[in-house]
Every structure is written in C-alpha cells, then in structure tokens.
Design a protein around this motif. Structure first.
Motif, PDB file in Angstrom:
ATOM      1  N   THR A  53      37.917  24.916  50.858  1.00  0.00           N
ATOM      2  CA  THR A  53      37.916  26.326  50.477  1.00  0.00           C
ATOM      3  C   THR A  53      37.459  26.607  49.055  1.00  0.00           C
ATOM      4  O   THR A  53      37.161  27.751  48.722  1.00  0.00           O
ATOM      5  N   LEU A  86      39.520  26.476  46.661  1.00  0.00           N
ATOM      6  CA  LEU A  86      40.720  26.978  45.990  1.00  0.00           C
ATOM      7  C   LEU A  86      41.538  25.831  45.407  1.00  0.00           C
ATOM      8  O   LEU A  86      41.629  24.755  45.994  1.00  0.00           O
ATOM      9  N   ARG A  87      42.136  26.105  44.263  1.00  0.00           N
ATOM     10  CA  ARG A  87      43.073  25.153  43.646  1.00  0.00           C
ATOM     11  C   ARG A  87      44.476  25.617  44.010  1.00  0.00           C
ATOM     12  O   ARG A  87      44.758  26.821  43.970  1.00  0.00           O
ATOM     13  N   VAL A 108      48.258  29.532  45.489  1.00  0.00           N
ATOM     14  CA  VAL A 108      46.940  29.389  44.882  1.00  0.00           C
ATOM     15  C   VAL A 108      47.078  29.517  43.372  1.00  0.00           C
ATOM     16  O   VAL A 108      47.800  30.367  42.868  1.00  0.00           O
ATOM     17  N   SER A 162      42.350  32.663  41.220  1.00  0.00           N
ATOM     18  CA  SER A 162      41.860  33.624  42.206  1.00  0.00           C
ATOM     19  C   SER A 162      42.017  33.108  43.634  1.00  0.00           C
ATOM     20  O   SER A 162      41.833  31.919  43.906  1.00  0.00           O
ATOM     21  N   THR A 163      42.321  34.021  44.553  1.00  0.00           N
ATOM     22  CA  THR A 163      42.416  33.684  45.979  1.00  0.00           C
ATOM     23  C   THR A 163      41.103  33.972  46.710  1.00  0.00           C
ATOM     24  O   THR A 163      41.023  33.794  47.915  1.00  0.00           O
ATOM     25  N   ILE A 223      37.581  33.339  48.160  1.00  0.00           N
ATOM     26  CA  ILE A 223      36.807  32.178  48.593  1.00  0.00           C
ATOM     27  C   ILE A 223      35.333  32.580  48.572  1.00  0.00           C
ATOM     28  O   ILE A 223      34.944  33.566  49.206  1.00  0.00           O
TER      29      ILE A 223
END
Length: 150
Positions: free
Chosen positions: A59, A61-62, A92, A95-96, A98
């Motif tokens: 994704t 995402l972190r 998350v 930022s969420t 993607i």
C-alpha cells in the motif's frame, strides 16, 4: 497438511475514520476476494516487523503495529496448503492516502480501498470473522480451518 508445515503470515486490521483497509491480492483479476493487507513471514524478523514491511509493500503506508486480535487458519486439503494468519490491530503513521499509481513489489495487489462496515458487508471478504473483528469490540479471537476460496 502442507509438505513443510503451515505457512505463517501476518495481516493488519487498520480502521481509520470508521473505514477498514482491504486489498485484493489476486493478480490479473483472478478473484474479487478482499482481505486485510499483509503476507508471508520472513525468517529472522519479528511478526510486527514483517507486517510493517508487507503493508508498506502492498500500500505504501507506514504503520504502527498494535495488539494481536485474531488468529485464522485456512487450507486447501487437495493441494496440501495450510496457512496460519496472525492479525494485529494497526494504525497508520502519517497520511492514510494511498497513491493511485502505487504498485506492490510482486505486482499481485490489484485493488486497495478503505471500506465502511456497510460496504464491507457487500464484498466477498476472508476470513469470515474479519468484519466483526474490525468493527466490533471482540477480544482476540481464533478461527479454525476455513477452506481456501478464490
């Protein structure tokens, strides 16, 4: 039973603004089945470290990995496949959003989306208990063997 024992995998239950993050991990549109992001465990790394790597690969995402919330097993007895998934509640970092052009390293994930409870109820999702784990207040849970579906 699997030739070398069950495959271990980790999955993230990420709920943000009353929406759960789901992915489709069937290349070339082979299936519409959605699941929580995650994947196979690599030797020498902790379950949380493996999960953070997998979610980032799929994704971009972190995440911060929290407490375990579900253990699920599924199998394909005809193929000798057996997998044990460990699910963790995650948040998350940052930022969420993607990126629409994000591509996982193996080019398997074809869809990533944040879904509400109502939207999820209309999708094909595995495991069956994921909706209750994500949107309910159930404590850690265990799902016995489910047949693998595509």
């Amino acid at each position: 039973m699997a030739k070398n024992g069950p495959r271990l995998a980790v999955r993230a239950v990420i709920v943000h603004d009353d929406r759960l993050l789901l992915v489709n991990a069937y290349a070339n549109g082979q299936s519409d089945l959605m699941c929580a992001p995650g994947g196979g465990v690599e030797l020498g790394a902790s379950l949380p470290d493996n999960l953070a790597r997998e979610v980032f690969e799929e994704t971009g995402l972190r995440i911060d990995v929290g407490a375990p919330c579900l253990v699920n097993e599924f199998h394909d007895p005809t193929a000798g496949f057996h997998q044990v998934d460990f699910y963790f509640r995650c948040t998350v970092i940052g930022s969420t959003k993607i990126a629409s052009a994000w591509q996982d390293v193996e080019n398997i994930v074809t869809d990533r989306r944040w879904v509400t409870h109502a939207q999820m109820a209309k999708l094909r999702v595995k495991p069956d208990s994921l909706i209750d784990i994500a949107f309910g207040d159930a404590p850690i849970s265990y799902d016995p063997l489910e047949l693998i579906v595509r």
